[in-house]
Design a protein around this motif. Structure first.
Motif, PDB file in Angstrom:
ATOM      1  N   SER A   1      -1.435   6.273 -16.445  1.00 45.10           N
ATOM      2  CA  SER A   1      -2.262   5.211 -17.009  1.00 45.10           C
ATOM      3  C   SER A   1      -1.758   3.835 -16.605  1.00 45.10           C
ATOM      4  CB  SER A   1      -2.291   5.315 -18.543  1.00 45.10           C
ATOM      5  OG  SER A   1      -2.959   6.487 -18.945  1.00 45.10           O
ATOM      6  N   SER A   2      -0.455   3.634 -16.653  1.00 43.50           N
ATOM      7  CA  SER A   2       0.108   2.322 -16.338  1.00 43.50           C
ATOM      8  C   SER A   2      -0.040   1.986 -14.858  1.00 43.50           C
ATOM      9  CB  SER A   2       1.585   2.270 -16.740  1.00 43.50           C
ATOM     10  OG  SER A   2       2.356   3.177 -15.971  1.00 43.50           O
ATOM     11  N   HIS A   3      -0.080   3.017 -14.015  1.00 45.88           N
ATOM     12  CA  HIS A   3      -0.209   2.797 -12.577  1.00 45.88           C
ATOM     13  C   HIS A   3      -1.669   2.784 -12.127  1.00 45.88           C
ATOM     14  CE1 HIS A   3       1.484   2.544  -8.583  1.00 45.88           C
ATOM     15  NE2 HIS A   3       0.860   3.619  -8.170  1.00 45.88           N
ATOM     16  N   ASN A   4      -2.560   3.240 -13.012  1.00 50.62           N
ATOM     17  CA  ASN A   4      -3.948   3.466 -12.620  1.00 50.62           C
ATOM     18  C   ASN A   4      -4.665   2.191 -12.193  1.00 50.62           C
ATOM     19  OD1 ASN A   4      -6.292   5.210 -12.364  1.00 50.62           O
ATOM     20  ND2 ASN A   4      -7.099   4.124 -14.145  1.00 50.62           N
ATOM     21  N   GLU A   5      -4.344   1.063 -12.824  1.00 52.26           N
ATOM     22  CA  GLU A   5      -5.059  -0.161 -12.478  1.00 52.26           C
ATOM     23  C   GLU A   5      -4.697  -0.654 -11.078  1.00 52.26           C
ATOM     24  OE1 GLU A   5      -4.073  -2.466 -15.951  1.00 52.26           O
ATOM     25  OE2 GLU A   5      -6.125  -2.266 -16.686  1.00 52.26           O
ATOM     26  N   LEU A   6      -3.429  -0.513 -10.706  1.00 52.28           N
ATOM     27  CA  LEU A   6      -3.049  -0.852  -9.332  1.00 52.28           C
ATOM     28  C   LEU A   6      -3.745   0.084  -8.343  1.00 52.28           C
ATOM     29  CD1 LEU A   6       0.780  -1.681  -9.265  1.00 52.28           C
ATOM     30  CD2 LEU A   6      -1.112  -3.171  -8.604  1.00 52.28           C
ATOM     31  N   ILE A   7      -3.834   1.363  -8.706  1.00 48.31           N
ATOM     32  CA  ILE A   7      -4.521   2.327  -7.859  1.00 48.31           C
ATOM     33  C   ILE A   7      -5.981   1.927  -7.690  1.00 48.31           C
ATOM     34  CG2 ILE A   7      -5.350   4.721  -7.728  1.00 48.31           C
ATOM     35  CD1 ILE A   7      -2.735   5.508  -9.191  1.00 48.31           C
TER      36      ILE A   7
ATOM     37  N   ILE B   1     -10.556  -0.307  -0.419  1.00 45.13           N
ATOM     38  CA  ILE B   1     -11.046   0.671   0.541  1.00 45.13           C
ATOM     39  C   ILE B   1     -12.563   0.724   0.503  1.00 45.13           C
ATOM     40  CG2 ILE B   1     -11.101   3.113   1.201  1.00 45.13           C
ATOM     41  CD1 ILE B   1      -8.405   3.451  -0.149  1.00 45.13           C
ATOM     42  N   VAL B   2     -13.098   0.894  -0.698  1.00 45.29           N
ATOM     43  CA  VAL B   2     -14.530   1.104  -0.845  1.00 45.29           C
ATOM     44  C   VAL B   2     -15.298  -0.147  -0.453  1.00 45.29           C
ATOM     45  CG1 VAL B   2     -16.362   1.595  -2.497  1.00 45.29           C
ATOM     46  CG2 VAL B   2     -14.210   2.852  -2.603  1.00 45.29           C
TER      47      VAL B   2
ATOM     48  N   ALA C   1      -1.640  21.112  -5.264  1.00 40.31           N
ATOM     49  CA  ALA C   1      -0.756  19.968  -5.050  1.00 40.31           C
ATOM     50  C   ALA C   1      -0.743  19.542  -3.590  1.00 40.31           C
ATOM     51  CB  ALA C   1       0.658  20.297  -5.528  1.00 40.31           C
ATOM     52  N   LEU C   2      -0.730  20.506  -2.688  1.00 41.31           N
ATOM     53  CA  LEU C   2      -0.747  20.188  -1.254  1.00 41.31           C
ATOM     54  C   LEU C   2      -2.064  19.520  -0.859  1.00 41.31           C
ATOM     55  CD1 LEU C   2       0.918  23.383   0.271  1.00 41.31           C
ATOM     56  CD2 LEU C   2       1.849  21.052   0.276  1.00 41.31           C
ATOM     57  N   ALA C   3      -3.172  20.002  -1.422  1.00 41.52           N
ATOM     58  CA  ALA C   3      -4.474  19.407  -1.123  1.00 41.52           C
ATOM     59  C   ALA C   3      -4.562  17.994  -1.681  1.00 41.52           C
ATOM     60  CB  ALA C   3      -5.589  20.281  -1.683  1.00 41.52           C
ATOM     61  N   MET C   4      -3.991  17.792  -2.863  1.00 42.29           N
ATOM     62  CA  MET C   4      -3.976  16.451  -3.446  1.00 42.29           C
ATOM     63  C   MET C   4      -3.133  15.517  -2.587  1.00 42.29           C
ATOM     64  SD  MET C   4      -4.935  14.377  -5.900  1.00 42.29           S
ATOM     65  CE  MET C   4      -5.368  15.240  -7.436  1.00 42.29           C
ATOM     66  N   ARG C   5      -1.977  15.989  -2.136  1.00 41.48           N
ATOM     67  CA  ARG C   5      -1.123  15.160  -1.277  1.00 41.48           C
ATOM     68  C   ARG C   5      -1.859  14.779   0.005  1.00 41.48           C
ATOM     69  NH1 ARG C   5       4.099  13.723  -0.104  1.00 41.48           N
ATOM     70  NH2 ARG C   5       4.840  14.668  -2.040  1.00 41.48           N
ATOM     71  N   ALA C   6      -2.528  15.748   0.623  1.00 48.24           N
ATOM     72  CA  ALA C   6      -3.269  15.461   1.855  1.00 48.24           C
ATOM     73  C   ALA C   6      -4.351  14.414   1.599  1.00 48.24           C
ATOM     74  CB  ALA C   6      -3.884  16.744   2.403  1.00 48.24           C
ATOM     75  N   HIS C   7      -5.054  14.549   0.480  1.00 46.82           N
ATOM     76  CA  HIS C   7      -6.104  13.590   0.124  1.00 46.82           C
ATOM     77  C   HIS C   7      -5.534  12.189  -0.060  1.00 46.82           C
ATOM     78  CE1 HIS C   7      -9.105  11.391  -2.052  1.00 46.82           C
ATOM     79  NE2 HIS C   7      -8.480  11.527  -3.207  1.00 46.82           N
ATOM     80  N   LEU C   8      -4.430  12.080  -0.785  1.00 49.75           N
ATOM     81  CA  LEU C   8      -3.862  10.763  -1.063  1.00 49.75           C
ATOM     82  C   LEU C   8      -3.221  10.148   0.174  1.00 49.75           C
ATOM     83  CD1 LEU C   8      -2.372  11.395  -4.623  1.00 49.75           C
ATOM     84  CD2 LEU C   8      -4.539  10.299  -4.008  1.00 49.75           C
TER      85      LEU C   8
ATOM     86  N   VAL D   1       0.835  -1.203   0.000  1.00 52.89           N
ATOM     87  CA  VAL D   1       0.000   0.000   0.000  1.00 52.89           C
ATOM     88  C   VAL D   1       0.869   1.253   0.000  1.00 52.89           C
ATOM     89  CG1 VAL D   1      -1.626   1.356   1.383  1.00 52.89           C
ATOM     90  CG2 VAL D   1      -1.977  -1.105   1.086  1.00 52.89           C
ATOM     91  N   SER D   2       1.895   1.279   0.836  1.00 51.70           N
ATOM     92  CA  SER D   2       2.773   2.447   0.898  1.00 51.70           C
ATOM     93  C   SER D   2       3.466   2.691  -0.431  1.00 51.70           C
ATOM     94  CB  SER D   2       3.818   2.263   2.004  1.00 51.70           C
ATOM     95  OG  SER D   2       3.221   2.371   3.280  1.00 51.70           O
ATOM     96  N   GLU D   3       3.930   1.616  -1.075  1.00 55.18           N
ATOM     97  CA  GLU D   3       4.635   1.768  -2.345  1.00 55.18           C
ATOM     98  C   GLU D   3       3.701   2.260  -3.447  1.00 55.18           C
ATOM     99  OE1 GLU D   3       6.465  -1.981  -3.085  1.00 55.18           O
ATOM    100  OE2 GLU D   3       8.037  -1.690  -1.581  1.00 55.18           O
ATOM    101  N   ILE D   4       2.483   1.700  -3.495  1.00 59.72           N
ATOM    102  CA  ILE D   4       1.512   2.135  -4.497  1.00 59.72           C
ATOM    103  C   ILE D   4       1.198   3.613  -4.330  1.00 59.72           C
ATOM    104  CG2 ILE D   4      -0.907   1.940  -5.217  1.00 59.72           C
ATOM    105  CD1 ILE D   4      -0.702  -1.083  -4.682  1.00 59.72           C
TER     106      ILE D   4
END
Length: 226
Positions: free
Chosen positions: A153-159, A166-167, A197-204, A79-82
């Motif tokens: 795109s290549s990482h999106n499926e793992l995401i 989660i859901v 960018a900061l808000a996106m980081r907080a969200h992720l 999870v941390s790596e993804i």
């Protein structure tokens, strides 16, 4: 029964196996009975082996010598790596997109989230799930960097696989993410790339912690769902 075109058999097997994993029909850490799939799908060992090799490179399966093939563990480290990679890519994407996204589109996405928030306060949560990906799609579409888009795109499926966990295990995951999405879009509408960018980081970061909270030490969801 699945029937495959022989011309791209390994690719079709890869997509079918990935669908089994992402659809939750095979859980993290579960052993993949290769012979059963080969028999059911009438596929020989060579294209199946090629498909597994590709899925291993992508991070969906692990192949253990003399033990077998397993769905990759969705454990704390995974999870941390993804999310480490997701944070790097998506924060860059939203920062680049913020100055150039059309005003009308930015306001439309923000309005979708605000409407969903208002509806949720009245007990209607259907709109939240429908708009959940909008801010991420906006970042992807308007980042103006084709290489960044390919990496996303290549990482999106793992995401998507991690997010599905989660859901599936946390019914209010969309609701928890909603104010975070609103914060991102307010920064975008204000044309503030650093704040976006900061808000996106907080969200992720929050998304990562919500997922990690539902993963036990074996990598299987902590409610022991079958």
């Amino acid at each position: 029964m699945k029937v495959f075109d022989r011309a791209s058999l390994s690719e079709q097997v890869e997509l079918a196996l990935k669908d089994e994993i992402m659809g939750g029909r095979m859980l993290p850490g579960q052993r993949i009975n290769v012979s059963d799939f080969q028999a059911a799908w009438k596929v020989s060992s060579t294209p199946f082996r090629d498909a597994l090799r590709s899925l291993e490179i992508q991070g969906f399966v692990t192949v253990e010598a003399r033990k077998g093939v397993y769905v990759a563990s969705l454990d704390q480290q995974t999870v941390s790596e993804i999310f480490d990679l997701r944070i790097a890519l998506e924060c860059m994407a939203i920062e680049r997109a913020t100055p150039v996204v059309p005003e009308e589109e930015a306001q439309r996405v923000l309005a979708v989230y605000l409407d969903a928030q208002a509806a949720s306060e009245n007990g209607n949560t259907e709109q939240i799930a429908q708009g959940d990906r909008l801010v991420h799609e906006l970042a992807y579409t308007h980042c103006r960097n084709s290489r960044l888009q390919k990496a996303l795109s290549s990482h999106n499926e793992l995401i998507r696989w991690a997010q599905a966990m989660i859901v599936r295990k946390q019914s209010d995951a969309y609701l928890l993410a909603l104010p975070e999405h609103i914060a991102i879009m307010r920064a975008v509408c204000a044309r503030d790339p650093q704040a976006a960018a900061l808000a996106m980081r907080a969200h992720l970061e929050n998304s990562r912690e919500r997922l990690r909270a539902h993963i036990d030490s074996t990598g299987i969801p902590s409610d022991n769902a079958q």
